[in-house]
Write an enzyme that holds these catalytic residues in place. Structure first.
Site, PDB file in Angstrom:
ATOM      1  N   VAL A 102      12.761  72.097  27.277  1.00  0.00           N
ATOM      2  CA  VAL A 102      12.063  73.368  27.523  1.00  0.00           C
ATOM      3  C   VAL A 102      10.646  73.318  26.929  1.00  0.00           C
ATOM      4  CG1 VAL A 102      12.064  75.859  27.077  1.00  0.00           C
ATOM      5  CG2 VAL A 102      14.220  74.693  27.581  1.00  0.00           C
TER       6      VAL A 102
ATOM      7  N   ARG B 160      29.213  72.243  35.428  1.00  0.00           N
ATOM      8  CA  ARG B 160      28.111  71.289  35.244  1.00  0.00           C
ATOM      9  C   ARG B 160      28.197  70.258  36.365  1.00  0.00           C
ATOM     10  NH1 ARG B 160      24.101  72.504  32.219  1.00  0.00           N
ATOM     11  NH2 ARG B 160      25.466  72.993  30.486  1.00  0.00           N
TER      12      ARG B 160
ATOM     13  N   THR C 117       9.087  69.183  21.594  1.00  0.00           N
ATOM     14  CA  THR C 117       9.431  67.875  22.175  1.00  0.00           C
ATOM     15  C   THR C 117      10.653  67.947  23.096  1.00  0.00           C
ATOM     16  OG1 THR C 117      10.707  67.499  20.169  1.00  0.00           O
ATOM     17  CG2 THR C 117       8.522  66.494  20.257  1.00  0.00           C
TER      18      THR C 117
ATOM     19  N   CYS D 190      19.845  81.041  31.294  1.00  0.00           N
ATOM     20  CA  CYS D 190      19.189  80.561  32.517  1.00  0.00           C
ATOM     21  C   CYS D 190      19.954  80.917  33.793  1.00  0.00           C
ATOM     22  CB  CYS D 190      18.958  79.057  32.416  1.00  0.00           C
ATOM     23  SG  CYS D 190      20.343  78.144  31.745  1.00  0.00           S
TER      24      CYS D 190
ATOM     25  N   HIS E 141      19.432  74.961  38.665  1.00  0.00           N
ATOM     26  CA  HIS E 141      20.801  75.491  38.769  1.00  0.00           C
ATOM     27  C   HIS E 141      20.965  76.200  40.124  1.00  0.00           C
ATOM     28  CE1 HIS E 141      21.234  74.563  34.641  1.00  0.00           C
ATOM     29  NE2 HIS E 141      21.333  75.757  34.104  1.00  0.00           N
TER      30      HIS E 141
ATOM     31  N   SER F 263      19.809  69.058  32.851  1.00  0.00           N
ATOM     32  CA  SER F 263      18.657  69.393  31.998  1.00  0.00           C
ATOM     33  C   SER F 263      18.865  70.732  31.302  1.00  0.00           C
ATOM     34  CB  SER F 263      17.351  69.398  32.794  1.00  0.00           C
ATOM     35  OG  SER F 263      17.476  70.209  33.934  1.00  0.00           O
ATOM     36  N   GLY F 264      19.830  71.525  31.775  1.00  0.00           N
ATOM     37  CA  GLY F 264      20.191  72.768  31.089  1.00  0.00           C
ATOM     38  C   GLY F 264      20.767  72.513  29.710  1.00  0.00           C
TER      39      GLY F 264
ATOM     40  N   ARG G  60      20.038  87.607  21.795  1.00  0.00           N
ATOM     41  CA  ARG G  60      20.111  88.244  23.117  1.00  0.00           C
ATOM     42  C   ARG G  60      20.941  89.516  23.147  1.00  0.00           C
ATOM     43  NH1 ARG G  60      21.413  82.816  26.270  1.00  0.00           N
ATOM     44  NH2 ARG G  60      19.340  81.847  26.233  1.00  0.00           N
TER      45      ARG G  60
ATOM     46  N   SER H 181      10.392  64.035  14.890  1.00  0.00           N
ATOM     47  CA  SER H 181       9.250  63.990  15.814  1.00  0.00           C
ATOM     48  C   SER H 181       7.900  64.150  15.122  1.00  0.00           C
ATOM     49  CB  SER H 181       9.382  65.102  16.854  1.00  0.00           C
ATOM     50  OG  SER H 181      10.575  64.974  17.552  1.00  0.00           O
TER      51      SER H 181
ATOM     52  N   GLN I  60      25.431  73.837  37.570  1.00  0.00           N
ATOM     53  CA  GLN I  60      24.349  73.757  36.602  1.00  0.00           C
ATOM     54  C   GLN I  60      23.899  72.321  36.325  1.00  0.00           C
ATOM     55  OE1 GLN I  60      26.223  77.632  34.315  1.00  0.00           O
ATOM     56  NE2 GLN I  60      24.762  76.419  33.158  1.00  0.00           N
TER      57      GLN I  60
HETATM   58  N1  LIG Z   1      17.356  73.386  28.912  1.00  0.00           N
HETATM   59  C1  LIG Z   1      17.376  74.543  29.531  1.00  0.00           C
HETATM   60  O1  LIG Z   1      17.404  74.619  30.776  1.00  0.00           O
HETATM   61  C2  LIG Z   1      17.387  75.823  28.756  1.00  0.00           C
HETATM   62  C3  LIG Z   1      17.298  77.026  29.456  1.00  0.00           C
HETATM   63  C4  LIG Z   1      17.288  78.220  28.744  1.00  0.00           C
HETATM   64  C5  LIG Z   1      17.351  78.195  27.369  1.00  0.00           C
HETATM   65  N2  LIG Z   1      17.450  76.990  26.715  1.00  0.00           N
HETATM   66  C6  LIG Z   1      17.512  77.023  25.248  1.00  0.00           C
HETATM   67  O2  LIG Z   1      16.327  76.450  24.740  1.00  0.00           O
HETATM   68  C7  LIG Z   1      16.609  75.759  23.516  1.00  0.00           C
HETATM   69  C8  LIG Z   1      16.144  74.304  23.611  1.00  0.00           C
HETATM   70  O3  LIG Z   1      16.803  73.675  24.692  1.00  0.00           O
HETATM   71  P1  LIG Z   1      16.343  72.258  25.257  1.00  0.00           P
HETATM   72  O4  LIG Z   1      17.116  72.088  26.503  1.00  0.00           O
HETATM   73  O5  LIG Z   1      14.850  72.151  25.307  1.00  0.00           O
HETATM   74  O6  LIG Z   1      16.935  71.270  24.132  1.00  0.00           O
HETATM   75  P2  LIG Z   1      16.446  69.787  23.736  1.00  0.00           P
HETATM   76  O7  LIG Z   1      15.850  69.083  24.890  1.00  0.00           O
HETATM   77  O8  LIG Z   1      17.615  69.185  23.064  1.00  0.00           O
HETATM   78  O9  LIG Z   1      15.287  70.060  22.665  1.00  0.00           O
HETATM   79  C9  LIG Z   1      15.542  70.605  21.397  1.00  0.00           C
HETATM   80  C10 LIG Z   1      14.245  70.791  20.639  1.00  0.00           C
HETATM   81  O10 LIG Z   1      14.547  71.396  19.383  1.00  0.00           O
HETATM   82  C11 LIG Z   1      14.016  70.581  18.331  1.00  0.00           C
HETATM   83  N3  LIG Z   1      14.853  70.621  17.149  1.00  0.00           N
HETATM   84  C12 LIG Z   1      16.138  70.233  17.027  1.00  0.00           C
HETATM   85  N4  LIG Z   1      16.545  70.359  15.746  1.00  0.00           N
HETATM   86  C13 LIG Z   1      15.480  70.841  15.053  1.00  0.00           C
HETATM   87  C14 LIG Z   1      15.259  71.162  13.687  1.00  0.00           C
HETATM   88  N5  LIG Z   1      16.221  71.038  12.766  1.00  0.00           N
HETATM   89  N6  LIG Z   1      14.037  71.626  13.321  1.00  0.00           N
HETATM   90  C15 LIG Z   1      13.057  71.750  14.240  1.00  0.00           C
HETATM   91  N7  LIG Z   1      13.202  71.451  15.560  1.00  0.00           N
HETATM   92  C16 LIG Z   1      14.410  71.001  15.953  1.00  0.00           C
HETATM   93  C17 LIG Z   1      13.993  69.186  18.919  1.00  0.00           C
HETATM   94  O11 LIG Z   1      13.091  68.395  18.172  1.00  0.00           O
HETATM   95  P3  LIG Z   1      13.272  66.783  18.065  1.00  0.00           P
HETATM   96  O12 LIG Z   1      12.760  66.221  19.364  1.00  0.00           O
HETATM   97  O13 LIG Z   1      12.423  66.443  16.892  1.00  0.00           O
HETATM   98  O14 LIG Z   1      14.735  66.527  17.862  1.00  0.00           O
HETATM   99  C18 LIG Z   1      13.522  69.495  20.340  1.00  0.00           C
HETATM  100  O15 LIG Z   1      12.129  69.715  20.343  1.00  0.00           O
HETATM  101  C19 LIG Z   1      18.119  75.932  23.282  1.00  0.00           C
HETATM  102  O16 LIG Z   1      18.320  77.052  22.459  1.00  0.00           O
HETATM  103  C20 LIG Z   1      18.652  76.216  24.673  1.00  0.00           C
HETATM  104  O17 LIG Z   1      19.844  76.956  24.648  1.00  0.00           O
HETATM  105  C21 LIG Z   1      17.453  75.818  27.376  1.00  0.00           C
END
Ligand SMILES: NC(=O)c1ccc[n+]([C@@H]2O[C@H](COP(=O)([O-])OP(=O)(O)OC[C@H]3O[C@@H](n4cnc5c(N)ncnc54)[C@H](OP(=O)(O)O)[C@@H]3O)[C@@H](O)[C@H]2O)c1
Length: 332
Positions: free
Chosen positions: A16, A236, A13, A130, A243, A160-161, A101, A42, A157
């Site tokens: 990413v 940011r 959800t 990223c 980015h 959305s990161g 990593r 969710s 950056q």
């Molecule tokens: N955003 C980027 O550009 C980017 C780029 C590279 C890497 N990342 C990495 O990718 C990961 C996710 O980033 P995001 O930007 O997608 O974050 P996000 O939008 O905040 O989404 C977080 C996701 O993790 C789930 N989650 C949170 N707590 C949880 C739990 N206790 N059990 C199961 N699921 C849980 C959330 O579910 P709910 O909706 O139910 O809360 C949601 O699906 C992070 O590690 C981030 O560092 C992100």
């Protein structure tokens, strides 16, 4: 491609996770069965995949039975706990978080650079930071041509990161300010709308942030270049998506712009957009939603020996996360 696979997305959800669904479909990944996992908040929600609604389930320790590929994007602590359980259950994990990593037993992969490292995996493969992935898409071809010694860089950056909540924060702040109201800051320590924050991730004792050191630490592993040095300021900016990075790179060998353009124009996953006379250079607004990163503003650096300065932009939800993860899964 091979026979259909059971694919799980942990964090389906999130910012990413939603992109992972689109990229799997767009690239024709052989998804036979799809398991969508997120937090209890969710559970029961429905997400669309190729015209069908798939119910999101709460992530649990027994969520991975029968899963072939598990794509993790729910943060480092979730990956640390659940990725080994997924591997135990027989899945190969591609992890978007920073949890593994720097683990020597976990390949850290940008397929265009070190795709062959995937073969060394013991069940987990890490997706790079990223900003690092996007920068290396431009730096790697130049490194092959001239041998990079070090870079000095500043990133710009997108919100959305930080994830889905940060996208909402920028949107709400813009609305509040337009209505003459006081904007609330929850995700970031300061107002992000109409501002820039020289602060991404936690500060270290050295004064750098964790994010800033990822370029050097992860760059060394991905390029197999242990002497690579990077001094970075991560910033940011109030951009929703994609980015950008201003990079000043110093090389071992004498550089030429002609040769640099030649190698960059041929590099897979990269587009040279460099026509300043026509105001053509990479823009986050135009690169958002695209698979390719764009590089431009190429010039001989006036302050470095054998130096090239460039500007690179890329969609960090794609090349910096979902696209790179699916490319890794394809290699697996
Ligand atoms: N955003 C980027 O550009 C980017 C780029 C590279 C890497 N990342 C990495 O990718 C990961 C996710 O980033 P995001 O930007 O997608 O974050 P996000 O939008 O905040 O989404 C977080 C996701 O993790 C789930 N989650 C949170 N707590 C949880 C739990 N206790 N059990 C199961 N699921 C849980 C959330 O579910 P709910 O909706 O139910 O809360 C949601 O699906 C992070 O590690 C981030 O560092 C992100």
């Amino acid at each position: 491609m091979s026979s259909p696979l059971h694919v799980a997305i942990v964090g389906a959800t999130g910012a990413v996770g939603v992109e992972l669904l689109k990229v799997l479909s767009r690239r024709g990944f052989p998804v036979g069965r799809l398991t969508l996992l997120a937090s209890a908040r969710s559970a029961g929600k429905r997400l669309e995949y190729e015209g069908e609604e798939v119910e999101v389930r709460e992530l649990r320790e027994d969520s991975f039975a029968g899963v072939d590929i598990a794509l993790f994007s729910a943060g480092g602590s979730i990956s640390k706990h659940y990725a080994p359980l997924a591997v135990q259950a027989g899945a190969v994990v591609v992890d978007n978080s920073s949890a593994f990593r720097m683990d020597e037993n976990v390949p850290l992969v940008v397929p265009e650079i070190n795709g062959a490292d995937v073969k060394r995996n013991r069940g987990i493969i890490a997706n790079p930071n990223c900003t690092t992935a996007i920068t290396l898409m431009g730096l790697w071809p130049l490194h092959r041509a001239f041998g990079v010694k070090r870079v000095i860089a500043a990133s710009y950056q997108a919100v959305s990161g930080t994830g889905a909540q940060a996208i909402e924060e920028l949107r709400k702040q813009v609305e509040a300010l337009a209505a003459g109201e006081e904007p609330a800051s929850v995700v970031y320590p300061h107002q992000i709308a109409f501002n820039v924050l020289p602060h991404v991730d936690a500060f270290l004792e050295t004064g750098y942030t964790k994010e800033e050191m990822k370029m050097q630490n992860e760059g060394r592993r991905i390029m197999h270049h242990p002497a690579f040095r990077a001094s970075v300021t991560c910033v940011r900016v109030p951009v929703y998506r994609a980015h950008s990075v201003a990079v000043h790179a110093e090389f071992e060998a004498p550089v030429s712009l002609e040769r640099a353009r030649e190698v960059l124009a041929k590099a897979p996953g990269l587009r040279l957009v460099d026509n300043p006379a026509l105001n053509e250079y990479p823009l986050p607004l135009l690169v958002a939603g695209k698979d390719e990163c764009e590089i431009g503003r190429l010039r001989l650096d006036c302050a470095l020996d054998n130096g090239i300065a460039f500007w690179i932009a890329g969609d960090q939800l794609l090349k910096g996360a979902a696209l790179n993860a699916v490319q890794i899964a394809e290699l697996v």
